[in-house]
Design a protein around this motif. Sequence first.
Motif, short mmCIF file in Angstrom:
data_model
loop_
_atom_site.label_atom_id
_atom_site.label_comp_id
_atom_site.label_asym_id
_atom_site.label_seq_id
_atom_site.Cartn_x
_atom_site.Cartn_y
_atom_site.Cartn_z
N ASP A 126 77.58 -39.43 4.40
CA ASP A 126 77.71 -38.03 4.78
C ASP A 126 79.07 -37.51 4.32
OD1 ASP A 126 77.96 -35.59 6.03
OD2 ASP A 126 77.18 -36.26 7.96
N PRO A 127 79.11 -36.51 3.43
CA PRO A 127 80.41 -36.04 2.94
C PRO A 127 81.30 -35.45 4.03
CG PRO A 127 78.65 -34.56 2.24
CD PRO A 127 77.99 -35.77 2.83
N GLU A 128 80.70 -34.95 5.10
CA GLU A 128 81.50 -34.39 6.19
C GLU A 128 82.20 -35.49 6.97
OE1 GLU A 128 79.22 -31.88 8.69
OE2 GLU A 128 78.75 -30.43 7.10
N ARG A 129 81.51 -36.59 7.22
CA ARG A 129 82.11 -37.75 7.90
C ARG A 129 81.20 -38.96 7.65
NH1 ARG A 129 85.80 -38.28 12.26
NH2 ARG A 129 85.40 -36.17 13.03
N PRO A 130 81.53 -39.81 6.67
CA PRO A 130 80.73 -41.01 6.45
C PRO A 130 80.75 -41.91 7.68
CG PRO A 130 82.24 -40.61 4.62
CD PRO A 130 82.65 -39.69 5.71
N TYR A 131 79.63 -42.61 7.90
CA TYR A 131 79.59 -43.51 9.05
C TYR A 131 78.66 -44.68 8.76
CZ TYR A 131 75.17 -41.19 10.32
OH TYR A 131 73.89 -40.68 10.31
N VAL A 132 78.82 -45.71 9.59
CA VAL A 132 78.05 -46.95 9.46
C VAL A 132 77.37 -47.23 10.78
CG1 VAL A 132 78.18 -49.44 8.99
CG2 VAL A 132 79.73 -47.85 7.81
N SER A 133 76.14 -47.71 10.71
CA SER A 133 75.40 -48.14 11.90
C SER A 133 74.88 -49.54 11.63
CB SER A 133 74.24 -47.18 12.19
OG SER A 133 73.42 -47.67 13.23
N ALA A 134 75.36 -50.53 12.38
CA ALA A 134 75.04 -51.93 12.09
C ALA A 134 74.46 -52.63 13.31
CB ALA A 134 76.29 -52.66 11.62
N ALA A 135 73.26 -53.18 13.15
CA ALA A 135 72.65 -53.99 14.21
C ALA A 135 73.26 -55.38 14.20
CB ALA A 135 71.15 -54.06 14.01
N LEU A 136 73.64 -55.89 15.36
CA LEU A 136 74.24 -57.21 15.49
C LEU A 136 73.42 -58.06 16.45
CD1 LEU A 136 78.02 -56.21 15.75
CD2 LEU A 136 76.67 -56.71 13.71
N PRO A 137 73.65 -59.36 16.49
CA PRO A 137 72.88 -60.20 17.41
C PRO A 137 73.10 -59.83 18.88
CG PRO A 137 74.01 -61.52 15.76
CD PRO A 137 74.55 -60.13 15.64
N HIS A 138 72.14 -60.24 19.69
CA HIS A 138 72.24 -60.15 21.15
C HIS A 138 72.35 -58.71 21.65
CE1 HIS A 138 72.74 -64.34 20.39
NE2 HIS A 138 74.02 -64.29 20.15
N GLY A 139 71.67 -57.78 20.96
CA GLY A 139 71.62 -56.41 21.45
C GLY A 139 72.89 -55.61 21.28
N ILE A 140 73.79 -56.06 20.41
CA ILE A 140 75.03 -55.33 20.15
C ILE A 140 74.84 -54.47 18.89
CG2 ILE A 140 77.51 -55.56 19.70
CD1 ILE A 140 76.63 -56.61 22.43
N ARG A 141 75.44 -53.29 18.89
CA ARG A 141 75.44 -52.45 17.69
C ARG A 141 76.85 -51.95 17.44
NH1 ARG A 141 72.11 -49.83 14.06
NH2 ARG A 141 70.31 -50.83 15.07
#
Length: 588
Positions: free
Chosen positions: A217-232
């Motif tokens: 997103d040029p306005e504000r790039p971001y990352v969404s990452a699924a991790l083990p044990h229900g953590i994001r």
Amino acid sequence: MDTNTSPKAATADFDADIVIVGAGPVGLTIANTLGVAGVKTLVIEKLEEIIDYPRAIGIDDEALRTIQTAGLADEVAAHITPDHWMRFFTADGQCFASIEPRTDEFGWSRRNAFIQPQVDNILYQGLKRFAHVDTLFDHGVTGITQDADGVTLQLESGKGQTRTVRARYVAACDGGNSIIRRTLGVAYEGRTKANQWIVVDVRNDPLGTPHIDMCCDPERPYVSAALPHGIRRFEFMVMPGETEEELSKPENMAKLMRKVVPDPDKVDYIRKRVYTHNARLAATFRVNRVLLAGDAAHIMPVWQGQGYNSGMRDACNLAWKLAMVVQGKCGEAMLDSYGQERRDHARSMIHLSEVAGDIFAPENPLVGQVRDKLMLALNAVPPVKQYFAEMRFKPMPRYERGIVVPPERSESRPLMGGLLRRSGDTPMGRLLGLMAEKKESFIGRVLNGLEAPQPSPVGRMFIQPRVTTEAGETLLLDDAIGLNFAVLAWGTDPTFNMSARSIAFWQRMGVKFICVKPQVQMAYRDALRPGVITLGDAQGRIKDWFSQQSQSVVFLRPDRFVAAICAPQGVDATTAALARLLAAPLEA
């Protein structure tokens, strides 16, 4: 401090054969590997306990193989998500690239999600297996001196108490702000990115989707990452003028989270932290008896998840070499190979991480538009899509100097790749340049106008398939070899043409002589020399590997890199060449 000594321990003049400064993942991995080797080791850490806040979230197959060598793979496997994809999206939600590696050539999936403190704790607890490995927390290094025999460290505890520790060698794993590197005056070259990112970890994953999404997103790039044990994990670029304090306020955090979750008021936060991305490389990895590893030697942006994994490569490369030197099997000059082998690859990973970051979050919005259109077009070409999906752009370690006997042949230079990189100093130009320089890739062949010959396996990591032992047990290859050299031949006794002198040399080095044959032949007992073991090729992968080679005897290092490959009648000459590189005499 534990004063127990291993069978290989040095004299009482030393508190330990090896002192490791820093109880992060690199230091702990080196300590565990040295523990397996029977080396008396001391880990010093200035903090009172290991760091418990999340940092790295991606662990690759090479790092897991290193942990396997340290004997902790089963415990770590419970805390990873294998085959973790990374997908890149345009601002309007179109996926323009997807990294979906599905290979397990090294025994583990190529990309895996994990939560670093959980694995770090396993590494720390693993040290309790060894009476000859001790830890000393709450002690920082205040001084370091070296002489012809060892290293002396001056320490001070958090309560102001001082003490002196002496070791044969020191592994400095004390982070990007390494006191040891600075004390030794080693330059730390590179740059710090101007922008920062705020990292937000949450429990009870509010999205529940797998994998990592990189939202450009040029306005504000971001990352969404699924991790083990229900953590994001969510990561958002910090824009000019913003501060961690301001962004962490509930109302501002809600604005950020509204980009990714329907109801930011129902998010179960763990912590929030702002990070700066650095790209730096130490001018040298060795100063006499002190060797730098991990962030003390190099640090890189997070975009390919290679900071943690590059440090684990250091641990894999360095630990066995330190063990063999202090045990008297190899000469001290062999330690020069550590920097020769690791520094160039660390530089390549830094460059890849910088290019990936520039592509993900370019400073110029116009570059982002060009990126979207070009990548969407390239993604429609199946070989190009496969190139990205299988992570063929990742520079795999390939050692051309150090403990390797390279084949005698020359390679043509990637002229077009060099031209592209010189003429196009933009994120996309640098990416195309990297792709062109990888001549074995489809794009490299197109841009260079040539078909590259099959690259030599020397200096590359050997595969790790499943094998069957003479006792009928099926296991991964490394578990059958252990922390040892191996001389492995397909279908024949690797010692048949080997002189008594060469056999004695490898026995002193702790080698495993291995004959690998098709699984169905395991019912027949070959008449092999004493000390040669037979393994069955349970998956047919070792046969496939040898079918691509013109020679059939491979010399594997303890870190599973191919040191040499030769025909059966060349084993003595190859042994002599490796003995010179190891600074080890052929004669006892």
